[in-house]
Design a protein around this motif. Sequence first.
Motif, PDB file in Angstrom:
ATOM      1  N   LEU A 238      -1.112 -11.522  -5.209  1.00  0.00           N
ATOM      2  CA  LEU A 238      -0.592 -11.932  -3.411  1.00  0.00           C
ATOM      3  C   LEU A 238      -0.995 -11.542  -2.531  1.00  0.00           C
ATOM      4  O   LEU A 238      -1.423 -11.570  -1.296  1.00  0.00           O
ATOM      5  CB  LEU A 238       1.104 -12.161  -2.987  1.00  0.00           C
ATOM      6  N   VAL A 239      -1.471  -9.576  -2.473  1.00  0.00           N
ATOM      7  CA  VAL A 239      -1.713  -8.747  -1.426  1.00  0.00           C
ATOM      8  C   VAL A 239      -3.397  -9.164  -0.721  1.00  0.00           C
ATOM      9  O   VAL A 239      -3.743  -8.888   0.084  1.00  0.00           O
ATOM     10  CB  VAL A 239      -1.164  -7.548  -1.825  1.00  0.00           C
ATOM     11  N   SER A 240      -3.494  -9.102  -2.403  1.00  0.00           N
ATOM     12  CA  SER A 240      -4.997  -9.571  -2.221  1.00  0.00           C
ATOM     13  C   SER A 240      -5.822 -10.470  -1.449  1.00  0.00           C
ATOM     14  O   SER A 240      -6.956 -10.465  -1.112  1.00  0.00           O
ATOM     15  CB  SER A 240      -5.885  -9.084  -4.062  1.00  0.00           C
ATOM     16  N   PRO A 244      -5.166 -10.684   6.725  1.00  0.00           N
ATOM     17  CA  PRO A 244      -4.586  -9.386   6.751  1.00  0.00           C
ATOM     18  C   PRO A 244      -4.454  -8.671   8.190  1.00  0.00           C
ATOM     19  O   PRO A 244      -3.525  -7.956   8.458  1.00  0.00           O
ATOM     20  CB  PRO A 244      -6.837  -8.431   7.021  1.00  0.00           C
ATOM     21  N   ALA A 245      -4.485  -9.906   8.728  1.00  0.00           N
ATOM     22  CA  ALA A 245      -3.657  -9.560  10.280  1.00  0.00           C
ATOM     23  C   ALA A 245      -2.722 -10.026  10.217  1.00  0.00           C
ATOM     24  O   ALA A 245      -1.594 -10.007  11.238  1.00  0.00           O
ATOM     25  CB  ALA A 245      -4.702 -11.415  10.980  1.00  0.00           C
ATOM     26  N   LYS A 246      -2.043 -10.981   8.924  1.00  0.00           N
ATOM     27  CA  LYS A 246      -0.844 -11.137   8.758  1.00  0.00           C
ATOM     28  C   LYS A 246      -0.048 -11.229   7.669  1.00  0.00           C
ATOM     29  O   LYS A 246      -0.307 -11.738   6.514  1.00  0.00           O
ATOM     30  CB  LYS A 246      -0.312 -12.516   9.228  1.00  0.00           C
ATOM     31  N   PRO A 247       0.050 -10.217   7.376  1.00  0.00           N
ATOM     32  CA  PRO A 247       0.645  -9.494   5.783  1.00  0.00           C
ATOM     33  C   PRO A 247       1.578 -10.075   5.386  1.00  0.00           C
ATOM     34  O   PRO A 247       2.771 -10.249   6.345  1.00  0.00           O
ATOM     35  CB  PRO A 247       0.012  -7.898   5.772  1.00  0.00           C
ATOM     36  N   LEU A 248       1.672 -10.185   4.161  1.00  0.00           N
ATOM     37  CA  LEU A 248       2.995 -10.360   3.483  1.00  0.00           C
ATOM     38  C   LEU A 248       4.153  -9.103   3.538  1.00  0.00           C
ATOM     39  O   LEU A 248       3.802  -8.858   3.253  1.00  0.00           O
ATOM     40  CB  LEU A 248       3.580 -11.046   2.124  1.00  0.00           C
ATOM     41  N   SER A 249       5.307  -9.665   3.716  1.00  0.00           N
ATOM     42  CA  SER A 249       6.300  -8.518   4.352  1.00  0.00           C
ATOM     43  C   SER A 249       7.316  -8.906   2.867  1.00  0.00           C
ATOM     44  O   SER A 249       7.021 -10.447   2.077  1.00  0.00           O
ATOM     45  CB  SER A 249       7.676  -9.618   4.831  1.00  0.00           C
ATOM     46  N   ASP A 250       7.852  -8.101   2.053  1.00  0.00           N
ATOM     47  CA  ASP A 250       8.801  -8.100   0.793  1.00  0.00           C
ATOM     48  C   ASP A 250       9.587  -9.100   0.974  1.00  0.00           C
ATOM     49  O   ASP A 250       9.148 -10.110  -0.299  1.00  0.00           O
ATOM     50  CB  ASP A 250       9.451  -7.303   0.616  1.00  0.00           C
ATOM     51  N   ILE A 276       2.177   0.679  -7.013  1.00  0.00           N
ATOM     52  CA  ILE A 276       1.438   0.230  -7.167  1.00  0.00           C
ATOM     53  C   ILE A 276       0.461   0.892  -5.267  1.00  0.00           C
ATOM     54  O   ILE A 276      -0.147   0.093  -5.691  1.00  0.00           O
ATOM     55  CB  ILE A 276       1.319  -1.287  -7.446  1.00  0.00           C
ATOM     56  N   SER A 277       1.493   1.793  -5.125  1.00  0.00           N
ATOM     57  CA  SER A 277       0.535   2.654  -3.912  1.00  0.00           C
ATOM     58  C   SER A 277       0.253   1.244  -2.824  1.00  0.00           C
ATOM     59  O   SER A 277      -0.794   1.586  -2.609  1.00  0.00           O
ATOM     60  CB  SER A 277      -0.216   3.317  -4.229  1.00  0.00           C
ATOM     61  N   ILE A 278       0.929   0.623  -2.458  1.00  0.00           N
ATOM     62  CA  ILE A 278       0.146  -1.093  -1.888  1.00  0.00           C
ATOM     63  C   ILE A 278       1.453  -0.373  -0.238  1.00  0.00           C
ATOM     64  O   ILE A 278       2.569  -0.156  -0.963  1.00  0.00           O
ATOM     65  CB  ILE A 278       0.599  -2.255  -2.497  1.00  0.00           C
ATOM     66  N   PRO A 279       0.575  -0.211   0.206  1.00  0.00           N
ATOM     67  CA  PRO A 279       1.406  -0.198   1.998  1.00  0.00           C
ATOM     68  C   PRO A 279       2.536  -0.728   1.950  1.00  0.00           C
ATOM     69  O   PRO A 279       2.497  -2.172   1.759  1.00  0.00           O
ATOM     70  CB  PRO A 279       0.943   0.237   2.876  1.00  0.00           C
ATOM     71  N   SER A 280       3.184  -0.743   3.149  1.00  0.00           N
ATOM     72  CA  SER A 280       4.192  -1.981   3.663  1.00  0.00           C
ATOM     73  C   SER A 280       3.449  -2.869   4.727  1.00  0.00           C
ATOM     74  O   SER A 280       1.964  -3.134   4.481  1.00  0.00           O
ATOM     75  CB  SER A 280       5.160  -1.448   4.651  1.00  0.00           C
ATOM     76  N   SER A 281       3.502  -3.968   4.947  1.00  0.00           N
ATOM     77  CA  SER A 281       3.012  -4.801   5.299  1.00  0.00           C
ATOM     78  C   SER A 281       3.032  -4.742   7.072  1.00  0.00           C
ATOM     79  O   SER A 281       1.374  -5.147   7.475  1.00  0.00           O
ATOM     80  CB  SER A 281       3.837  -6.637   5.791  1.00  0.00           C
ATOM     81  N   SER A 282       3.692  -3.854   8.120  1.00  0.00           N
ATOM     82  CA  SER A 282       3.444  -3.020   9.246  1.00  0.00           C
ATOM     83  C   SER A 282       1.945  -2.588   8.826  1.00  0.00           C
ATOM     84  O   SER A 282       1.093  -1.660   9.626  1.00  0.00           O
ATOM     85  CB  SER A 282       4.646  -2.481   9.821  1.00  0.00           C
ATOM     86  N   GLN A 283       2.095  -1.603   8.038  1.00  0.00           N
ATOM     87  CA  GLN A 283       0.313  -0.732   7.759  1.00  0.00           C
ATOM     88  C   GLN A 283      -0.620  -1.044   7.232  1.00  0.00           C
ATOM     89  O   GLN A 283      -1.755  -0.580   7.343  1.00  0.00           O
ATOM     90  CB  GLN A 283       1.232   0.187   5.983  1.00  0.00           C
ATOM     91  N   ARG A 284      -0.121  -2.287   6.450  1.00  0.00           N
ATOM     92  CA  ARG A 284      -0.978  -3.268   5.744  1.00  0.00           C
ATOM     93  C   ARG A 284      -2.388  -3.850   6.900  1.00  0.00           C
ATOM     94  O   ARG A 284      -3.144  -4.772   7.360  1.00  0.00           O
ATOM     95  CB  ARG A 284      -0.959  -4.004   4.592  1.00  0.00           C
ATOM     96  N   LYS A 285      -1.055  -4.385   7.768  1.00  0.00           N
ATOM     97  CA  LYS A 285      -1.850  -5.427   8.989  1.00  0.00           C
ATOM     98  C   LYS A 285      -2.857  -4.785  10.050  1.00  0.00           C
ATOM     99  O   LYS A 285      -3.322  -3.512  10.344  1.00  0.00           O
ATOM    100  CB  LYS A 285      -1.246  -5.005  10.227  1.00  0.00           C
ATOM    101  N   ARG A 286      -4.085  -5.211   9.849  1.00  0.00           N
ATOM    102  CA  ARG A 286      -5.548  -4.354  11.065  1.00  0.00           C
ATOM    103  C   ARG A 286      -5.520  -4.977  11.936  1.00  0.00           C
ATOM    104  O   ARG A 286      -5.296  -6.494  12.198  1.00  0.00           O
ATOM    105  CB  ARG A 286      -6.853  -5.285   9.191  1.00  0.00           C
ATOM    106  N   LEU A 287      -6.689  -4.622  12.553  1.00  0.00           N
ATOM    107  CA  LEU A 287      -6.519  -4.817  14.363  1.00  0.00           C
ATOM    108  C   LEU A 287      -7.631  -5.439  13.451  1.00  0.00           C
ATOM    109  O   LEU A 287      -7.996  -6.196  14.129  1.00  0.00           O
ATOM    110  CB  LEU A 287      -6.835  -3.432  14.806  1.00  0.00           C
ATOM    111  N   LEU A 288      -8.804  -5.279  12.784  1.00  0.00           N
ATOM    112  CA  LEU A 288      -9.938  -5.992  13.033  1.00  0.00           C
ATOM    113  C   LEU A 288     -10.012  -7.307  12.063  1.00  0.00           C
ATOM    114  O   LEU A 288      -9.757  -6.919  10.866  1.00  0.00           O
ATOM    115  CB  LEU A 288     -11.404  -4.946  12.472  1.00  0.00           C
TER     116      LEU A 288
END
Length: 288
Positions: A238-240, A244-250, A276-288
Motif C-alpha cells: 500500500l505504501v509503495s 507521495p504528496a498525500k501518503p496514507l495514514s495508519d 519494517i522501517s517505514i516512516p509515519s505519513s508525515s515523514q513520508r510526505k514529499r515536497l517534490l
Amino acid sequence: MAAENLQDCLRLQLLQLSDSTPFKALALELVERFLDILAAQDQVKLMRKLAVSEAKLAEIIALVRSLDPQPGRSIEQSESEYIVPDLFVFKVGGEWRVELNPDIAPKLRVNPFYSGMIKRADNSKDNVNMKEHLQEAKWFIKSLHSRNDTLLRVGRSIIAKQIEFLEHGAIAMKPMVLRDIAEELELHESTISRVTTQKYMHLPNGVIEFKYFFSSHVSTSAGGECSATAIRAFIEELVSTENPAKPLSDSKIADLLKEKGINVARRTIAKYREAISIPSSSQRKRLL
C-alpha cells in the motif's frame, strides 16, 4: 575532513561546489538554518523563510538531495559476509522439494583401519581408553546425523505449510507458530526453537531465515486468520503505491485492510509499519 553531524556534512559538500552552481547560496541557508523544517516536510514555512516560490524551493531541495549524507561509505573497506543456507528449496515437476545443503552436512566416518585395530587389541588400559574414544566418535557422528535429520524434517514441514508463500510471496504467508511444527513432528517446542535458530533456507527468491516463517496472526471478517508477515507485506504494498504528496495514514491503511476483511487496529498498523522501517505519513510526505 570530518563533519560534526549531518548538517555539517551537507554544508561542507555545498561549500565545495562551484559558486556558479544554481541556488547554492539558498541551499546553504536552508542547510545551516532550516534543516529541521525540511525534515518536517513543511513546504509553506520553508517558502516563507527563504522568500522563494514553490518552483525555486523545488530546485533548492533537489540540490540538497543530490548531496551524500554518508560520503564515507565510498571509501569504507569492509569484507562481505555470506550466509551459507542449511537447506535448499526448489521446484521439480511442479512439486516443491527440500534437501540438505551437502556443504553443511559432510560425510564423516571412523577410519576402519584404526577401529579394526582397537577391536582386535587386548584389554590393556591404553586400549580401553581407545575404545572409549571410538565410542565417543560414533556417538558424535550419530548426533550429527540426528541433528541433520531433524533439521530436514522441520524444513519440510515448514515448506509443506507455506506453499502459498512460495507461489505468491509474503502476502500469502499463513499464520504459524513453533507449536504447530512441534505437534506435527512429535517433538518438544524447545527442540523446534533450537533447530530453527540462525538456520537458513535457500529459496528461488533468496535466502530466508527459518524464523521468518513463524508469526502471530489476526482474525479476518470471514472467520479465518491472517499472519503478521502477510499484514506487513500488505502495508509495504500500500505504501509503495501511495501518492507521495498525500501518503496514507495508519488509520487509512487500517481501513483499506478492513476492506480486505483483515481487522487490524491503527496502533497495530503503526507497530508493524515501524517494524519494517517505514516512516509515519508525515515523514513520508514529499515536497517534490
